[in-house]
Design an enzyme around this catalytic site. Structure first.
Site, PDB file in Angstrom:
ATOM      1  N   SER A  57       0.802  -1.215   0.000  1.00 46.18           N
ATOM      2  CA  SER A  57       0.000   0.000   0.000  1.00 46.18           C
ATOM      3  C   SER A  57       0.839   1.271   0.000  1.00 46.18           C
ATOM      4  CB  SER A  57      -0.959  -0.010   1.193  1.00 46.18           C
ATOM      5  OG  SER A  57      -1.942  -1.015   0.992  1.00 46.18           O
ATOM      6  N   GLU A  59       3.339   1.897  -1.712  1.00 44.16           N
ATOM      7  CA  GLU A  59       3.718   2.188  -3.094  1.00 44.16           C
ATOM      8  C   GLU A  59       2.550   2.693  -3.949  1.00 44.16           C
ATOM      9  OE1 GLU A  59       6.519  -0.101  -1.032  1.00 44.16           O
ATOM     10  OE2 GLU A  59       4.527  -0.849  -1.554  1.00 44.16           O
ATOM     11  N   VAL A  79      -4.905  -3.484   1.218  1.00 45.07           N
ATOM     12  CA  VAL A  79      -5.379  -3.967   2.514  1.00 45.07           C
ATOM     13  C   VAL A  79      -4.256  -3.744   3.521  1.00 45.07           C
ATOM     14  CG1 VAL A  79      -6.130  -5.977   3.857  1.00 45.07           C
ATOM     15  CG2 VAL A  79      -6.859  -5.735   1.460  1.00 45.07           C
ATOM     16  N   THR A  84       0.723  -5.174  15.934  1.00 48.13           N
ATOM     17  CA  THR A  84       1.040  -4.806  17.316  1.00 48.13           C
ATOM     18  C   THR A  84       2.019  -3.641  17.402  1.00 48.13           C
ATOM     19  OG1 THR A  84       2.798  -6.453  17.354  1.00 48.13           O
ATOM     20  CG2 THR A  84       0.611  -7.137  18.162  1.00 48.13           C
ATOM     21  N   THR A  85       2.381  -3.060  16.246  1.00 50.93           N
ATOM     22  CA  THR A  85       3.308  -1.923  16.246  1.00 50.93           C
ATOM     23  C   THR A  85       2.622  -0.710  15.625  1.00 50.93           C
ATOM     24  OG1 THR A  85       4.216  -2.355  14.045  1.00 50.93           O
ATOM     25  CG2 THR A  85       5.221  -3.543  15.908  1.00 50.93           C
ATOM     26  N   HIS A  87       3.384   0.621  12.901  1.00 48.41           N
ATOM     27  CA  HIS A  87       3.522   0.563  11.446  1.00 48.41           C
ATOM     28  C   HIS A  87       2.184   0.817  10.741  1.00 48.41           C
ATOM     29  CE1 HIS A  87       5.361  -0.540   7.655  1.00 48.41           C
ATOM     30  NE2 HIS A  87       4.384  -1.399   7.425  1.00 48.41           N
ATOM     31  N   HIS A 112      -9.935   6.254  -2.610  1.00 46.05           N
ATOM     32  CA  HIS A 112      -9.169   5.564  -1.569  1.00 46.05           C
ATOM     33  C   HIS A 112      -9.884   4.242  -1.279  1.00 46.05           C
ATOM     34  CE1 HIS A 112      -7.378   4.584   2.238  1.00 46.05           C
ATOM     35  NE2 HIS A 112      -6.723   5.724   2.336  1.00 46.05           N
ATOM     36  N   ARG A 126     -15.275  -6.544   3.549  1.00 45.72           N
ATOM     37  CA  ARG A 126     -15.351  -5.311   2.767  1.00 45.72           C
ATOM     38  C   ARG A 126     -14.818  -5.489   1.352  1.00 45.72           C
ATOM     39  NH1 ARG A 126     -12.468  -0.730   5.777  1.00 45.72           N
ATOM     40  NH2 ARG A 126     -13.772   0.564   4.464  1.00 45.72           N
TER      41      ARG A 126
END
Length: 166
Positions: A57, A59, A79, A84-85, A87, A112, A126
């Protein structure tokens, strides 16, 4: 996913327009389907689709910008699943800011269609799969084409009056 308030994704008459669709390969089982649905939506609207693939994503914006320079509208599909970070937050912000900037700089709709979710189950719901609650590939494409038609209407002076004038 709010699950309410969507205006619907009925095809619009967009013959002669070109849709550039860029999709990430990350979570390819979902993005492949979303890409297929975006192309189907473009065709249902009478538009031509041009596609490109990128690794992830992050890119998407640079290729979306290249597509915006040669297409009437752009749809970015991906997607991003929360981990857990931090990021997730960086990726989502980068993609959203990049796509918004491209739309404003190029003066063209950039949809988007990147799913930003907490779980893969939410993404599946989705992605327009059989039994999914939403179809973001289709909906993002129709929304972008609808916006292009609105821009065309404004450009030729056919915008509908709003407000209290009368």
């Amino acid at each position: 996913m709010a699950g309410f308030g969507e205006p619907g994704a009925t095809p619009v008459e967009a013959a002669g327009l070109t849709v550039g669709v860029v999709a990430a390969r990350w979570h390819g089982d979902l993005t492949d389907h979303m890409l297929d649905r975006a192309v189907a939506a473009a065709q249902a609207c009478g538009a031509r689709a041009v596609t490109a693939r990128v690794a992830g994503s992050v890119e998407l914006p640079v290729v979306a910008q290249a597509l915006a320079r040669r297409c009437d509208v752009v749809v970015a599909l991906g997607v991003v699943v929360r981990g857990t970070t931090a990021h997730f937050d960086y990726v989502c912000r980068s993609v959203t800011d990049g796509l918004t900037r491209i739309a404003l700089d190029e003066g063209k709709p950039v949809a988007h269609g990147v799913l930003t979710v907490d779980t893969l189950d939410q993404a599946r719901d989705r992605a327009g799969l059989p039994g999914s609650a939403e179809d973001k590939g289709w909906a993002a494409t129709v929304a972008a084409l609808d916006a292009a038609l609105a821009l065309r209407s404004v450009a030729v002076g056919n915008a509908q009056p709003v407000g209290f004038a009368g």
